[in-house]
Design an enzyme around this catalytic site. Structure first.
Site, PDB file in Angstrom:
ATOM      1  CD  GLU A   1      -2.990   0.833   2.375  1.00 48.21           C
ATOM      2  OE1 GLU A   1      -3.418  -0.338   2.543  1.00 48.21           O
ATOM      3  OE2 GLU A   1      -3.346   1.788   3.074  1.00 48.21           O
TER       4      GLU A   1
ATOM      5  CG  ASP B   1      -1.669   4.481   2.795  1.00 49.17           C
ATOM      6  OD1 ASP B   1      -2.211   3.927   1.837  1.00 49.17           O
ATOM      7  OD2 ASP B   1      -1.599   3.984   3.933  1.00 49.17           O
TER       8      ASP B   1
ATOM      9  CD  GLU C   1      -4.253   7.344   6.021  1.00 50.91           C
ATOM     10  OE1 GLU C   1      -5.250   6.616   6.159  1.00 50.91           O
ATOM     11  OE2 GLU C   1      -3.289   7.346   6.817  1.00 50.91           O
TER      12      GLU C   1
END
Length: 290
Positions: free
Chosen positions: A101, A103, A105
């Site tokens: 993953e 990311d 955010e």
């Protein structure tokens, strides 16, 4: 004190190979809603969308295809005003237990307080590589570009083409790197007031709902693969796979260092409480703030 303007002066040896300009396409070209379809609104023939969060639900979307490497970009205007407790996410993820993953955010905050951008990288199901920065602009007043460049050599996180983080392929140091699990692209707006703002101390003020994040761009330039594919059949043939994208150059490292020195507020690489021994990839990534 260095400014971004001063860093834009071309360094000796010439400008680095910047990622190609993203191609803006309608939402439906590359993406589909994934949940709470009625909380996504479409504008300008689908060239612009809005995600809405209220007390009943957030919402999200995902790419139609899965990708092994590429350049992925989104223009986002974050939730304005009092956004405490909300998270706007843009990330790549594989679909299995030992998942990879990558990311972005964006953690909301009380009115007048800056947004926090948290990045993370999971490899083989292991994450815990959080870095947090403030941005050098207000991400709620206009669109800004957030991009991921991922090839066999490195992962680069970019904000308006400024590299804010790299994660190098350090397999020689025993660090796993995402290279054989195709990933879909996801984005969502959701309530995370148990942790997002001041560690969960600031709760979502539902009297300010609905919370709205706006999107456009929807650029995808990747090696599309089935979920079971283990390699990219165009390996070495795409622009993002060429030699000039195997590392940052001096100019780009200067811009990364500017972010490190002025805007980084947390870096797992320097957290000796969590990691008494510095994780091995940190030195290779030059992720130690000066």
């Amino acid at each position: 004190m260095m400014s971004l303007t001063s860093l834009l002066i071309v360094a000796p040896g010439g400008l680095a190979a910047a990622p190609r300009t993203p191609v803006n396409v309608p939402f439906g070209r590359n993406y589909v809603p994934s949940w709470a379809f009625d909380h996504i609104k479409y504008f300008n023939g689908g060239n612009e969308i809005q995600l809405t969060l209220d007390k009943s639900t957030g919402t999200g979307f995902q790419s139609k295809g899965s990708y092994l490497f590429g350049h992925f970009s989104m223009q986002i205007k974050m939730v304005p005003g009092d956004s405490a407790g909300t998270v706007t996410a843009f990330y790549l993820s594989s679909q299995n237990s030992e998942h990879d993953e990558i990311d972005f955010e964006f953690l909301g905050n009380r009115s007048g307080q800056p947004y926090i951008l948290q990045t993370n990288v999971f490899t083989g199901g292991k994450g815990d590589r959080e870095q947090r920065i403030y941005l050098w602009f207000d991400p709620t007043t206009g669109y800004h570009s957030y991009s991921i460049l991922w090839n066999l050599y490195q992962i680069v996180f970019l904000v308006d083409d400024v590299p804010i983080r790299i994660f190098k392929n350090c397999k020689d140091l025993g660090v796993k790197f995402p290279f054989n699990q195709p990933m879909k692209i996801y984005s969502s707006l959701w309530n995370a007031d148990d942790w997002a703002t001041r560690g969960g101390l600031e709760k979502t003020d539902w009297s300010k709902a609905p919370f709205v994040a706006s999107y456009r761009g929807f650029h995808v330039d990747g090696c599309e693969a089935s979920v079971n594919a283990k390699f990219c059949d165009t390996q070495g043939k795409r622009w993002w796979d060429q030699k000039e994208f195997q590392d940052l150059d001096a100019f780009q490292y200067r811009r990364l260092q500017w972010v490190r020195q002025k805007y980084t507020i947390y870096n797992y690489c320097t957290d000796r409480t969590r990691f008494p021994l510095m994780p091995p990839e940190c030195k290779s990534d030059r992720d130690i703030a000066a």
